[in-house]
Design an enzyme around this catalytic site. Structure first.
Site, PDB file in Angstrom:
ATOM      1  CD  GLU A 195      -2.920  -0.878   2.404  1.00 31.60           C
ATOM      2  OE1 GLU A 195      -4.115  -0.581   2.237  1.00 31.60           O
ATOM      3  OE2 GLU A 195      -2.404  -1.084   3.532  1.00 31.60           O
ATOM      4  CE1 TYR A 199     -19.531  24.769  -3.796  1.00 35.49           C
ATOM      5  CE2 TYR A 199     -21.097  25.494  -2.144  1.00 35.49           C
ATOM      6  CZ  TYR A 199     -20.717  25.411  -3.467  1.00 35.49           C
ATOM      7  OH  TYR A 199     -21.488  25.957  -4.448  1.00 35.49           O
ATOM      8  CD  GLU A 223      -9.026   3.842  11.948  1.00 35.56           C
ATOM      9  OE1 GLU A 223      -9.773   2.848  12.070  1.00 35.56           O
ATOM     10  OE2 GLU A 223      -8.076   3.871  11.127  1.00 35.56           O
ATOM     11  CE  LYS A 226      -6.765   1.660   1.986  1.00 38.95           C
ATOM     12  NZ  LYS A 226      -5.861   1.343   3.095  1.00 38.95           N
TER      13      LYS A 226
END
Length: 122
Positions: free
Chosen positions: A21, A53, A73, A98
């Protein structure tokens, strides 16, 4: 309470705990809801009285592309801190997804809420 939202903001970054990864970029999807009071913006038709935004999206893209955490996290908590402190948002809900992280699932991720949801004037 009013909500300004951004849905399905897709950003490529390096994230993950496994060696493979750390060698590739993966696409994360972000859904963000931010509490605000839009009345002054509506009355004046002035962007300065609401959450921009575009500015939030640009800031998230810049941050996510350059940071390389291992955990969603960590990324989510850092994003929440940025939005609350830099954009003066009293409450937010952030979903980070993900895709492809688990073979049998379309995507995985997490949802966090930070701040005071109803801390706005009536």
């Amino acid at each position: 309470m009013d909500i300004v939202y951004i849905h399905d903001l897709r950003i490529d970054t390096i994230i993950g705990v496994y060696d493979w990864e750390r060698q590739i970029k993966q696409t994360l999807s972000f859904n963000l809801e931010m509490a605000t009071d839009i009345r002054q913006a509506a009355a004046t038709d002035d962007l300065q009285y609401t959450i921009n935004y575009k500015a939030v999206s640009d800031r998230l893209i810049e941050f996510v592309e350059t940071t390389q955490p291992q955990l969603l996290e960590t990324l989510a908590e850092n994003i929440a801190n940025i939005i609350i402190s830099e954009f003066h948002v009293p409450w937010l809900r952030l979903q980070v997804s993900k895709a492809g992280a688990v073979r049998a699932a379309r995507d995985v991720g997490l949802i966090i809420e930070r701040g005071k949801k109803y801390g706005l004037p009536e």
